[in-house]
Design an enzyme around this catalytic site. Structure first.
Site, PDB file in Angstrom:
ATOM      1  N   ASN A  49      48.329 100.708  72.833  1.00 52.72           N
ATOM      2  CA  ASN A  49      47.258 101.352  72.051  1.00 52.72           C
ATOM      3  C   ASN A  49      46.755 102.635  72.723  1.00 52.72           C
ATOM      4  OD1 ASN A  49      45.770 100.412  74.186  1.00 52.72           O
ATOM      5  ND2 ASN A  49      44.216  99.365  72.974  1.00 52.72           N
ATOM      6  N   GLY A  53      47.126 104.549  78.742  1.00 50.03           N
ATOM      7  CA  GLY A  53      48.474 105.107  78.837  1.00 50.03           C
ATOM      8  C   GLY A  53      48.620 106.272  77.876  1.00 50.03           C
ATOM      9  N   ASP A  73      47.342  97.459  68.956  1.00 48.31           N
ATOM     10  CA  ASP A  73      46.379  96.845  69.865  1.00 48.31           C
ATOM     11  C   ASP A  73      46.728  95.362  69.982  1.00 48.31           C
ATOM     12  OD1 ASP A  73      44.217  95.683  71.140  1.00 48.31           O
ATOM     13  OD2 ASP A  73      42.782  97.082  70.248  1.00 48.31           O
ATOM     14  N   GLY A 119      52.318  83.996  72.095  1.00 48.38           N
ATOM     15  CA  GLY A 119      52.692  83.497  70.764  1.00 48.38           C
ATOM     16  C   GLY A 119      53.990  84.149  70.297  1.00 48.38           C
ATOM     17  N   TYR A 162      38.269  92.209  85.313  1.00 52.52           N
ATOM     18  CA  TYR A 162      39.720  92.322  85.521  1.00 52.52           C
ATOM     19  C   TYR A 162      40.258  91.049  86.185  1.00 52.52           C
ATOM     20  CZ  TYR A 162      44.135  94.435  87.152  1.00 52.52           C
ATOM     21  OH  TYR A 162      45.461  94.722  87.398  1.00 52.52           O
ATOM     22  N   TYR A 176      51.064  77.406  78.132  1.00 50.37           N
ATOM     23  CA  TYR A 176      52.166  77.590  77.164  1.00 50.37           C
ATOM     24  C   TYR A 176      53.461  76.994  77.720  1.00 50.37           C
ATOM     25  CZ  TYR A 176      50.444  80.069  73.099  1.00 50.37           C
ATOM     26  OH  TYR A 176      49.833  80.372  71.910  1.00 50.37           O
ATOM     27  N   ARG A 203      42.393 105.343  91.350  1.00 52.08           N
ATOM     28  CA  ARG A 203      43.010 104.564  92.423  1.00 52.08           C
ATOM     29  C   ARG A 203      43.156 105.465  93.647  1.00 52.08           C
ATOM     30  NH1 ARG A 203      47.128 100.851  88.704  1.00 52.08           N
ATOM     31  NH2 ARG A 203      47.189 102.603  87.268  1.00 52.08           N
TER      32      ARG A 203
HETATM   33  P1  NAD Z   1      48.194 101.519  83.048  1.00 55.38           P
HETATM   34  O1  NAD Z   1      46.752 101.633  82.726  1.00 55.38           O
HETATM   35  O2  NAD Z   1      48.932 102.766  83.413  1.00 55.38           O
HETATM   36  O3  NAD Z   1      48.992 100.806  81.896  1.00 55.38           O
HETATM   37  C1  NAD Z   1      48.435  99.806  81.069  1.00 55.38           C
HETATM   38  C2  NAD Z   1      48.868 100.078  79.641  1.00 55.38           C
HETATM   39  O4  NAD Z   1      48.319  99.053  78.786  1.00 55.38           O
HETATM   40  C3  NAD Z   1      48.344 101.418  79.116  1.00 55.38           C
HETATM   41  O5  NAD Z   1      49.411 102.151  78.536  1.00 55.38           O
HETATM   42  C4  NAD Z   1      47.305 101.013  78.067  1.00 55.38           C
HETATM   43  O6  NAD Z   1      47.146 101.968  77.052  1.00 55.38           O
HETATM   44  C5  NAD Z   1      47.865  99.679  77.587  1.00 55.38           C
HETATM   45  N1  NAD Z   1      46.856  98.814  76.954  1.00 55.38           N
HETATM   46  C6  NAD Z   1      45.634  98.469  77.433  1.00 55.38           C
HETATM   47  N2  NAD Z   1      45.001  97.661  76.555  1.00 55.38           N
HETATM   48  C7  NAD Z   1      45.851  97.482  75.498  1.00 55.38           C
HETATM   49  C8  NAD Z   1      45.780  96.754  74.273  1.00 55.38           C
HETATM   50  N3  NAD Z   1      44.689  96.043  73.932  1.00 55.38           N
HETATM   51  N4  NAD Z   1      46.833  96.804  73.430  1.00 55.38           N
HETATM   52  C9  NAD Z   1      47.938  97.529  73.741  1.00 55.38           C
HETATM   53  N5  NAD Z   1      48.065  98.244  74.890  1.00 55.38           N
HETATM   54  C10 NAD Z   1      47.036  98.212  75.761  1.00 55.38           C
HETATM   55  O7  NAD Z   1      48.292 100.454  84.253  1.00 55.38           O
HETATM   56  P2  NAD Z   1      49.537 100.047  85.158  1.00 55.38           P
HETATM   57  O8  NAD Z   1      49.211 100.418  86.548  1.00 55.38           O
HETATM   58  O9  NAD Z   1      50.798 100.505  84.556  1.00 55.38           O
HETATM   59  O10 NAD Z   1      49.452  98.456  85.060  1.00 55.38           O
HETATM   60  C11 NAD Z   1      50.245  97.748  84.125  1.00 55.38           C
HETATM   61  C12 NAD Z   1      50.037  96.259  84.281  1.00 55.38           C
HETATM   62  O11 NAD Z   1      50.378  95.858  85.619  1.00 55.38           O
HETATM   63  C13 NAD Z   1      48.599  95.807  84.043  1.00 55.38           C
HETATM   64  O12 NAD Z   1      48.603  94.573  83.357  1.00 55.38           O
HETATM   65  C14 NAD Z   1      48.053  95.632  85.444  1.00 55.38           C
HETATM   66  O13 NAD Z   1      47.036  94.661  85.485  1.00 55.38           O
HETATM   67  C15 NAD Z   1      49.286  95.193  86.220  1.00 55.38           C
HETATM   68  N6  NAD Z   1      49.174  95.550  87.639  1.00 55.38           N
HETATM   69  C16 NAD Z   1      49.352  96.838  88.060  1.00 55.38           C
HETATM   70  C17 NAD Z   1      49.216  97.148  89.399  1.00 55.38           C
HETATM   71  C18 NAD Z   1      49.422  98.544  89.932  1.00 55.38           C
HETATM   72  O14 NAD Z   1      49.264  98.765  91.150  1.00 55.38           O
HETATM   73  N7  NAD Z   1      49.792  99.508  89.125  1.00 55.38           N
HETATM   74  C19 NAD Z   1      48.871  96.139  90.321  1.00 55.38           C
HETATM   75  C20 NAD Z   1      48.662  94.851  89.838  1.00 55.38           C
HETATM   76  C21 NAD Z   1      48.836  94.562  88.499  1.00 55.38           C
END
Ligand code: NAD
Length: 335
Positions: A49, A53, A73, A119, A162, A176, A203
């Site tokens: 969404n 990103g 979303d 799901g 978070y 699940y 970050r």
């Molecule tokens: P990011 O914010 O770059 O990417 C997250 C993406 O999810 C974004 O593109 C955002 O638009 C999308 N998003 C958020 N809510 C949404 C929704 N309701 N519907 C559809 N899309 C949605 O973050 P990232 O660093 O790429 O992290 C990606 C995943 O990895 C996350 O779940 C995060 O918790 C996990 N993670 C990342 C790190 C890290 O160091 N980057 C560490 C631990 C966990």
């Protein structure tokens, strides 16, 4: 288990490429996952969404027949026509600045979004991988953190939106698996960095690099003695895919055990950029973990994975990318 790139009918005839859904695929990690899955011969449906990103992150994949970007979303109704073999659930704000700006959205995507992604995997008989986080360990009382450690999280602290969303998502994923027999896996990702992070995502590494390159003071929280273990993005992505291709349920830590203080990280970045920015100490956020280092022995023994990119090398690659990115006319629009 490996993911063969093409399905075969009972008589062995080729029946079309295997398909993956990557939620949050237009984010930092998701965009690399989309790329690598296509390189491995899969079709990829990227669902996002664009809360944190951007389509820019997957612009180089647009127009490829194996790739489809769907604006959606995850907290609402999710429908994907046709077969799906793998669901990588990565949708969620991930940086503290982002999840503190979007607290309810973060809780919703961790709960409702995970429910919908699970799901989908259940309906399609697909393997499901949850992107969990080292934040489930909170401010850890055990060091380094093994997967058996239950964590030390303040359920009403600012970071809880978070941390608790991810803890709930782990629990839902496990339910699940146990109740529906869904083929699930949980990866606990530790701090990952690299090109395509947003300069203003809050970050530490993008912030320090941006500040160093622009000659601003480098802002270190507290006395900078708190530690983190940072993993270069290509290493993290290989670990996630090794889990996706295995039959292991996890949870499994993926991260680089090389641990350094935030002050050492800031000074290293200042040296590598050749910057003369001063270091400025600022207030430490509430519930900021004092230490963070993964025990990766499970990933090594079960997945044959270990990180390969050394921190100096990874930081140099990231700085080179940020140097170009910050020269672009409107970099702030991406952060
Ligand atoms: P990011 O914010 O770059 O990417 C997250 C993406 O999810 C974004 O593109 C955002 O638009 C999308 N998003 C958020 N809510 C949404 C929704 N309701 N519907 C559809 N899309 C949605 O973050 P990232 O660093 O790429 O992290 C990606 C995943 O990895 C996350 O779940 C995060 O918790 C996990 N993670 C990342 C790190 C890290 O160091 N980057 C560490 C631990 C966990």
């Amino acid at each position: 288990m490996s993911l063969p790139t093409h399905r075969r009918d009972d008589d062995g005839a080729r029946r079309g490429a295997r398909r993956a859904v990557v939620t949050g695929g237009a984010g930092f990690l998701g965009s690399y996952l989309c790329e690598r899955l296509i390189e491995r011969g899969m079709e990829v449906i990227c669902m996002d969404n664009f809360l944190t990103g951007s389509p820019d992150n997957v612009a180089h994949l647009m127009g490829r027949p194996e790739f489809r970007l769907v604006e959606c979303d995850l907290t609402g109704f999710v429908h994907v026509p046709g077969d799906v073999d793998l669901v990588l659930h990565f949708a969620s704000a991930a940086s503290p600045v982002d999840y503190l700006r979007h607290p309810i959205e973060t809780l919703k995507v961790g709960s409702l979004g995970t429910l919908h992604a699970l799901g989908l995997a259940k309906d399609k008989g697909a393997r499901f991988v949850l992107a969990s986080t080292s934040e489930v360990y909170g401010d850890p009382l055990e060091h380094p953190q093994r997967e058996g450690y239950w964590g030390n999280v303040n359920p009403v602290g600012p970071r809880s939106v978070y941390d608790e969303a991810k803890r709930f998502a782990e629990s839902l994923t496990t339910a699940y698996r146990n109740s529906h027999g869904t083929d699930t896996a949980i990866v606990r990702i530790f701090n990952t960095y690299g090109p395509r992070m947003r300069p203003h995502d809050g970050r530490a590494i993008p912030t320090f690099i941006r500040q160093a390159l622009s000659g601003e003071p480098i802002t270190v929280a507290g006395d900078g003695g708190q530690t983190r273990s940072v993993c270069y993005v290509t290493d993290t992505v290989e670990g996630i895919l090794a889990l996706a291709e295995s039959d292991f349920a996890g949870p499994v830590n993926i991260g680089n055990p090389a641990e350094l203080t935030m002050l050492a990280l800031a000074e290293t970045i200042r040296d590598l950029t050749g910057s003369s920015s001063p270091i400025e100490f600022v207030e430490r956020p509430a519930d900021d973990p004092a230490v963070r280092r993964p025990d990766t022995s499970l990933a090594e023994s079960r997945l044959g994975w270990r990180p390969e990119v050394d921190v100096l090398d990874g930081l140099r690659r990231t700085i080179a990318w940020f140097t170009e990115e910050l020269r672009r006319p409107e970099p702030v629009s991406r952060g």
